[in-house]
Write an enzyme that holds these catalytic residues in place. Structure first.
Site, PDB file in Angstrom:
ATOM      1  N   ASN A   9      -6.123 -12.267   4.127  1.00 27.37           N
ATOM      2  CA  ASN A   9      -6.877 -11.821   3.083  1.00 27.37           C
ATOM      3  C   ASN A   9      -5.958 -12.085   1.621  1.00 27.37           C
ATOM      4  O   ASN A   9      -4.998 -12.257   1.645  1.00 27.37           O
ATOM      5  CB  ASN A   9      -6.109 -10.327   3.330  1.00 27.37           C
ATOM      6  N   GLU A  67      -7.470  -4.398   9.396  1.00 27.60           N
ATOM      7  CA  GLU A  67      -6.744  -5.512   8.758  1.00 27.60           C
ATOM      8  C   GLU A  67      -5.763  -6.305   9.630  1.00 27.60           C
ATOM      9  O   GLU A  67      -5.978  -7.365   9.691  1.00 27.60           O
ATOM     10  CB  GLU A  67      -6.070  -4.946   7.648  1.00 27.60           C
ATOM     11  N   CYS A  80      -3.736  -5.067  -2.848  1.00 32.74           N
ATOM     12  CA  CYS A  80      -4.010  -3.595  -2.325  1.00 32.74           C
ATOM     13  C   CYS A  80      -2.627  -2.841  -1.554  1.00 32.74           C
ATOM     14  O   CYS A  80      -1.719  -2.576  -2.528  1.00 32.74           O
ATOM     15  CB  CYS A  80      -4.871  -3.520  -1.260  1.00 32.74           C
ATOM     16  N   ASN A  88      -8.926  -1.726  -1.937  1.00 32.83           N
ATOM     17  CA  ASN A  88      -9.908  -0.830  -1.385  1.00 32.83           C
ATOM     18  C   ASN A  88      -8.907   0.340  -0.791  1.00 32.83           C
ATOM     19  O   ASN A  88      -8.482   0.168   0.541  1.00 32.83           O
ATOM     20  CB  ASN A  88     -10.433  -1.504  -0.251  1.00 32.83           C
TER      21      ASN A  88
HETATM   22  N1  CDV Z   1      -6.825  -2.399   1.750  1.00 33.15           N
HETATM   23  C1  CDV Z   1      -5.754  -1.693   1.538  1.00 33.15           C
HETATM   24  O1  CDV Z   1      -4.694  -2.099   1.839  1.00 33.15           O
HETATM   25  N2  CDV Z   1      -5.543  -0.361   1.819  1.00 33.15           N
HETATM   26  C2  CDV Z   1      -4.400   0.651   1.939  1.00 33.15           C
HETATM   27  C3  CDV Z   1      -4.932   1.857   2.625  1.00 33.15           C
HETATM   28  C4  CDV Z   1      -5.288   1.538   3.953  1.00 33.15           C
HETATM   29  C5  CDV Z   1      -3.779   2.448   2.801  1.00 33.15           C
HETATM   30  C6  CDV Z   1      -3.762   0.939   0.681  1.00 33.15           C
HETATM   31  O2  CDV Z   1      -2.629   0.747   0.619  1.00 33.15           O
HETATM   32  O3  CDV Z   1      -4.434   1.335  -0.396  1.00 33.15           O
END
Ligand code: CDV
Length: 313
Positions: free
Chosen positions: A110, A146, A172, A197
């Site tokens: 990713n 993931e 993220c 996301n």
């Molecule tokens: N895409 C992510 O890493 N989402 C995580 C969710 C699953 C907790 C986040 O930390 O926002």
């Protein structure tokens, strides 16, 4: 003379499962043009910005998974974004699923890249903290695979001297970890860019659903303040194939203050003038790490946690 990066956060609304890359890239180009009109010279897109957030689907067939990955960057589908960046003189940060071969081994990451104002890749980051689970878990209303579809990044937390600044990235879930910001802070990062996301619903602890926006900003603002740097957090927002993703993309100053925030759940641009010299000033005035940090007491951070032995009776 101050070094100002005029930064746009390009929040994106939902991308449906069958939306082709060409359509997504056209949306991104349209936002890049709007950003340029508003004076921006750097634009930040979300995590996995080219497709729907596919880790929500359990897929047994490897080819189905790999269809969401980029085998080259740029590719014929993404080249127009690079061309537009060079034409407008706007750098960008893009998150995407990377399929690559390293030492004869196929690898899935990713990934995010920084592309400079000439349209050249100036830096790459691969997500370190992968949330979710490895196996199909049918009890969940949607999957978060993931851990099944990616492996943890192998590049650490590099920073890049580009576009007259020191720039870093994370992705993220990384934003929730203080170590992420600190690794880049210790390399004098001036601006950290990230996409996310984040489903509103957290199946393991639904009682925190109401706190998702708060925890998002708490992490971004704390990371900026505690490391004296700009942080740009950009959502893929809205209801994507029945799954609500939070919005509230923000640009945060080195003081921890939010200086711009989106107010919709769709494609939306916010812009802020980020004085990159404020990073060093904030770090020196507030923290002065050379003078005040006590790293000899931080060994547990890398040597591993451990509970203290029970006290003797
Ligand atoms: N895409 C992510 O890493 N989402 C995580 C969710 C699953 C907790 C986040 O930390 O926002």
């Amino acid at each position: 003379m101050s070094r100002i990066a005029t930064v746009a956060a390009a929040q994106m609304g939902p991308i449906e499962k069958d939306e082709p890359r060409q359509s997504t890239v056209a949306r991104m180009i349209s936002m890049m043009r709007q950003a340029k009109e508003r004076g921006a010279d750097l634009i930040v897109y979300p995590e996995l910005a080219l497709t729907t957030f596919f880790p929500r689907y359990w897929m047994e067939n490897e080819a189905d998974v790999d269809a969401f990955f980029e085998k080259e960057m740029p590719s014929p589908a993404t080249q127009p974004l690079f061309d537009e960046a060079a034409k407008l003189g706007v750098g960008f940060n893009l998150g995407y699923a990377e399929l690559t071969e390293e030492n004869g081994r196929i690898r899935h990451f990713n990934t995010a890249i920084i592309v400079d104002r000439e349209g050249k890749i100036a830096g790459k980051y691969r997500k370190v903290h992968l949330p979710g689970h490895h196996e199909h878990e049918p009890w969940r209303p949607f999957q978060h695979l993931e851990k099944a579809y990616f492996e943890p990044g192998n590049l650490g937390f590099p920073v890049f001297n580009t576009m007259d600044g020191i720039m870093g990235m994370c992705i993220c879930n990384d934003r929730r970890w203080p170590e992420t910001y600190r690794c880049m802070g210790l390399q004098d990062v001036e601006i950290i860019m990230l996409g996310y996301n984040t489903p509103r619903h957290f199946p393991q602890a639904p009682e925190v659903d109401r706190l998702q926006d708060f925890h998002n900003h708490l992490s971004l603002q704390a990371g900026a303040y505690q490391n004296g740097c700009w942080v740009v957090g950009v959502a893929k927002a809205g209801v994507e194939d029945g799954c609500e993703l939070i919005g509230q993309s923000v640009i945060v100053a080195p003081t921890g203050e939010i200086v711009a925030m989106t107010s919709t759940m769709g494609d939306e641009i916010i812009v802020a003038e980020c004085d990159l010299d404020r990073a060093a000033k904030a770090r020196k005035a507030r923290w002065n790490w050379e003078y005040n940090r006590e790293p000899r007491h931080y060994g547990i951070l890398v040597d591993g946690p451990g509970r203290p032995a029970p006290a003797d009776d």
